[in-house]
Design an enzyme around this catalytic site. Structure first.
Site, PDB file in Angstrom:
ATOM      1  N   ASP A  19      27.326  42.834  20.255  1.00  0.00           N
ATOM      2  CA  ASP A  19      25.888  42.983  20.052  1.00  0.00           C
ATOM      3  C   ASP A  19      25.180  43.205  21.389  1.00  0.00           C
ATOM      4  OD1 ASP A  19      23.525  43.094  18.655  1.00  0.00           O
ATOM      5  OD2 ASP A  19      23.294  40.933  18.460  1.00  0.00           O
ATOM      6  N   HIS A  36      25.216  52.352  23.577  1.00  0.00           N
ATOM      7  CA  HIS A  36      26.465  52.456  22.809  1.00  0.00           C
ATOM      8  C   HIS A  36      27.565  53.106  23.653  1.00  0.00           C
ATOM      9  CE1 HIS A  36      24.386  50.974  19.378  1.00  0.00           C
ATOM     10  NE2 HIS A  36      23.687  52.068  19.136  1.00  0.00           N
ATOM     11  N   LEU A 130      49.695  45.019  20.680  1.00  0.00           N
ATOM     12  CA  LEU A 130      48.389  44.504  20.241  1.00  0.00           C
ATOM     13  C   LEU A 130      47.928  45.291  19.021  1.00  0.00           C
ATOM     14  CD1 LEU A 130      45.583  43.024  20.648  1.00  0.00           C
ATOM     15  CD2 LEU A 130      44.965  44.923  22.146  1.00  0.00           C
TER      16      LEU A 130
END
Ligand code: FPP
Length: 244
Positions: A19, A36, A130
């Site tokens: 956020d 962004h 991962l």
């Protein structure tokens, strides 16, 4: 700082609510897209950090069901950013043993986005270092409701009996099937909310909130969150003495 971590007390799964991209950009007099774009650099750094530390699953809340209600130009820009990032980064994921996966109502994404994702998911499907899970067009209420509908349908068709519905069977109907529950949930940018993210799976997760905006979040911040996590006592409803 990495050496401060107790390798025997690492969470298997970290989930992050990224956020603050918009506020970060505003503070710099720039538009939200600028935030962004810089958020992508944090994604890169944190994915790398998780692989180095030995985290097995990282789930990132990249786009919620509710995010579709943002202004059209921001939604389009986010979708384009997603496509271009996957295209640019797929090879790096592959080289570093990262397996990509997605959870969410993927069919609602633009066609090009779905294609790009499928390609990267397919290409990285054999990787084991991962697991990077992107939550896209995701909301926990949507996920739980679609699970209930499928369960009701299976009960109706006699492929599932009422007595068989328990925590384990329910999890098979969630989009996170085969993914262990996150032990640590991080939210950046000083908001103390879950915002419809993984509601079923975080029942016993440790919550970590930081004021750092997502575009400023780096490996060092991740290590800080992990050190904080390692200092907590996870009791799962028991009392301290029972844990010893
Ligand atoms: C929240 O900040 C961020 C988002 C809704 C989008 C997150 C997307 C990225 C980090 C880039 C793409 C990701 C990947 C995985 C390639 P906000 O816009 O809600 O910030 P604000 O609360 O300050 O307005």
């Amino acid at each position: 700082m990495l050496e401060l971590l107790d390798k025997n007390k690492l969470p298997k799964h970290i989930a992050i609510i990224m956020d603050g991209n918009g506020r970060w950009a505003k503070e710099r007099g720039k538009d939200r897209l600028y935030g962004h774009q810089h958020g992508v650099l944090s994604v890169r750094d944190v994915v790398e950090g998780c692989a180095e530390i030995g985290i097995q699953y990282l789930t990132l809340y990249a786009f919620s069901t509710e995010n579709w209600n943002r202004p059209e130009n921001e939604v389009n820009a986010l979708m384009e950013l997603l496509v271009s990032t996957i295209r640019k980064e797929a090879e790096t994921l592959q080289k570093n043993g990262v397996r990509l996966n997605v959870i969410g109502d993927i069919d609602t994404l633009p066609k090009q986005c779905i294609e790009e994702l499928h390609e990267a998911i397919e290409m990285t499907s054999q990787n084991t270092r991962l697991n990077l899970v992107l939550a896209l067009s995701y909301s926990a209420k949507w996920e739980i409701l679609q699970a209930c509908k499928k369960i009701a349908n299976d009960v109706k068709n006699d492929t599932l009996h009422l007595d068989q519905i328990n925590d384990n069977t329910f999890k098979q109907y969630l989009t996170t099937v085969n993914i262990p529950d996150p032990e640590l949930l991080i939210r950046t940018s000083g908001e103390y909310r879950i915002s419809n993210f993984l509601l079923y799976q975080i029942a016993y997760a440790e919550l970590y909130f930081t004021n750092t905006h997502w575009p400023d979040f780096r490996k060092e911040n991740l290590v800080e969150a992990l050190l904080n996590y390692q200092n907590r006592e996870r009791r799962f409803g028991k009392i301290s003495e029972q844990l010893k």
